[in-house]
Design a protein around this motif. Sequence first.
Motif, short mmCIF file in Angstrom:
data_model
loop_
_atom_site.label_atom_id
_atom_site.label_comp_id
_atom_site.label_asym_id
_atom_site.label_seq_id
_atom_site.Cartn_x
_atom_site.Cartn_y
_atom_site.Cartn_z
N VAL A 82 -33.56 -57.81 13.99
CA VAL A 82 -33.10 -56.87 13.10
C VAL A 82 -33.34 -57.16 11.77
N GLU A 83 -33.74 -56.28 10.74
CA GLU A 83 -34.20 -56.66 9.59
C GLU A 83 -33.24 -56.21 8.44
N ARG A 84 -32.26 -55.44 8.71
CA ARG A 84 -31.35 -54.95 7.43
C ARG A 84 -29.79 -55.55 7.84
N ALA A 85 -29.21 -55.96 7.12
CA ALA A 85 -27.86 -56.39 7.23
C ALA A 85 -26.94 -55.31 7.92
N ASP A 86 -27.15 -54.03 7.21
CA ASP A 86 -26.36 -52.93 7.52
C ASP A 86 -26.83 -52.28 8.84
N ALA A 87 -27.62 -52.89 9.61
CA ALA A 87 -27.97 -52.46 10.86
C ALA A 87 -27.81 -53.37 11.85
N ILE A 88 -27.15 -54.44 11.64
CA ILE A 88 -26.84 -55.54 12.54
C ILE A 88 -25.94 -54.85 13.76
N THR A 89 -25.84 -54.87 14.93
CA THR A 89 -25.06 -54.67 16.11
C THR A 89 -25.34 -55.55 17.07
N ILE A 144 -28.40 -74.43 15.14
CA ILE A 144 -27.72 -73.15 15.01
C ILE A 144 -27.34 -72.35 13.69
N SER A 145 -26.98 -73.24 12.73
CA SER A 145 -26.75 -72.95 11.42
C SER A 145 -28.18 -72.37 10.64
N ALA A 146 -29.35 -73.12 11.11
CA ALA A 146 -30.54 -72.50 10.53
C ALA A 146 -30.93 -71.06 11.33
N ALA A 147 -30.40 -70.99 12.48
CA ALA A 147 -30.64 -69.57 13.07
C ALA A 147 -29.74 -68.60 12.38
N LEU A 148 -28.83 -68.92 12.34
CA LEU A 148 -27.56 -68.02 11.60
C LEU A 148 -28.25 -67.56 10.29
N ALA A 149 -28.71 -68.51 9.44
CA ALA A 149 -29.27 -68.36 8.11
C ALA A 149 -30.43 -67.55 8.07
N ARG A 150 -30.81 -67.09 9.27
CA ARG A 150 -32.05 -66.12 9.15
C ARG A 150 -31.66 -64.77 9.72
N LEU A 151 -30.49 -64.53 9.85
CA LEU A 151 -29.94 -63.22 9.99
C LEU A 151 -30.11 -62.43 8.73
N PRO A 152 -30.27 -61.10 8.57
CA PRO A 152 -30.21 -60.56 7.38
C PRO A 152 -29.08 -60.50 6.59
N GLY A 153 -29.15 -60.37 5.58
CA GLY A 153 -27.93 -60.95 4.49
C GLY A 153 -27.77 -62.37 4.22
N LEU A 154 -26.56 -62.77 3.76
CA LEU A 154 -26.22 -64.01 3.22
C LEU A 154 -25.15 -64.37 4.28
N THR A 155 -25.28 -65.16 5.28
CA THR A 155 -24.49 -65.55 6.39
C THR A 155 -23.62 -66.72 6.04
#
Length: 218
Positions: A82-89, A144-155
């Motif tokens: 996913v590339e947009r924070a508002d599209a995360i599902t 795991i933190s590194a992967a979460l940091a690569r979610l769209p937006g600021l994790t």
Amino acid sequence: MSEDTGATSPLADLTSAWVQLGESAVKSATAMNRAAMGASVTNGEHSEENGDELPTGDDELRSGSIPSLAFEDEDWSFERSVERADAITVGDRVSFSKPVDDEDVKRFAVASGDTNRLHIDDEFAEDSRFGGRIAHGTLVSGLISAALARLPGLTIYLSQDLEFRGPVRIGDRVTATVEVIEALGNDQYRLSTIVSDDEGETIIDGEAVVLIDDLPAE
């Protein structure tokens, strides 16, 4: 006078790692300050106009490929669905992979204060149940933190549960995969968090809850 065999002690290795860690911290702080003052990186390319620099002089480092990343290493890799924070599902996922090398382990020992000889002393670790040195569990779970940091937006991490299932040897390449399993509302999500080795065996299993904010305005 004793003959110099060229061997180094764990203490000498840690001292060297401490010096390198200090240099990296100073350079990283400088880079972060520049970013806060408006230095920009577009599409992962270095911004010469603003005098932007990477945190260290290591040629393997490069500018972050997505807005939430300050920099990356050429030996790291990641994928996301996913590339947009508002599209995360539910079902969206990110994976991040890197080798855990000797330098990582020694720097983490200094930064954390965990100088357990199992992680930094070859001769000592040979007589352990593992038959050799292994990486700190907390260092490995940091992927795991590194992967979460690569979610769209600021994790932003809210909680993490972990189960350690196996060791990571020095030099092993490991992959952290996070997957959204529940949308909790108010921009909060529950995710499965798994770290696996090159053969796909699970090393760490768990769940995390995160809050995803909008990225700060540049």
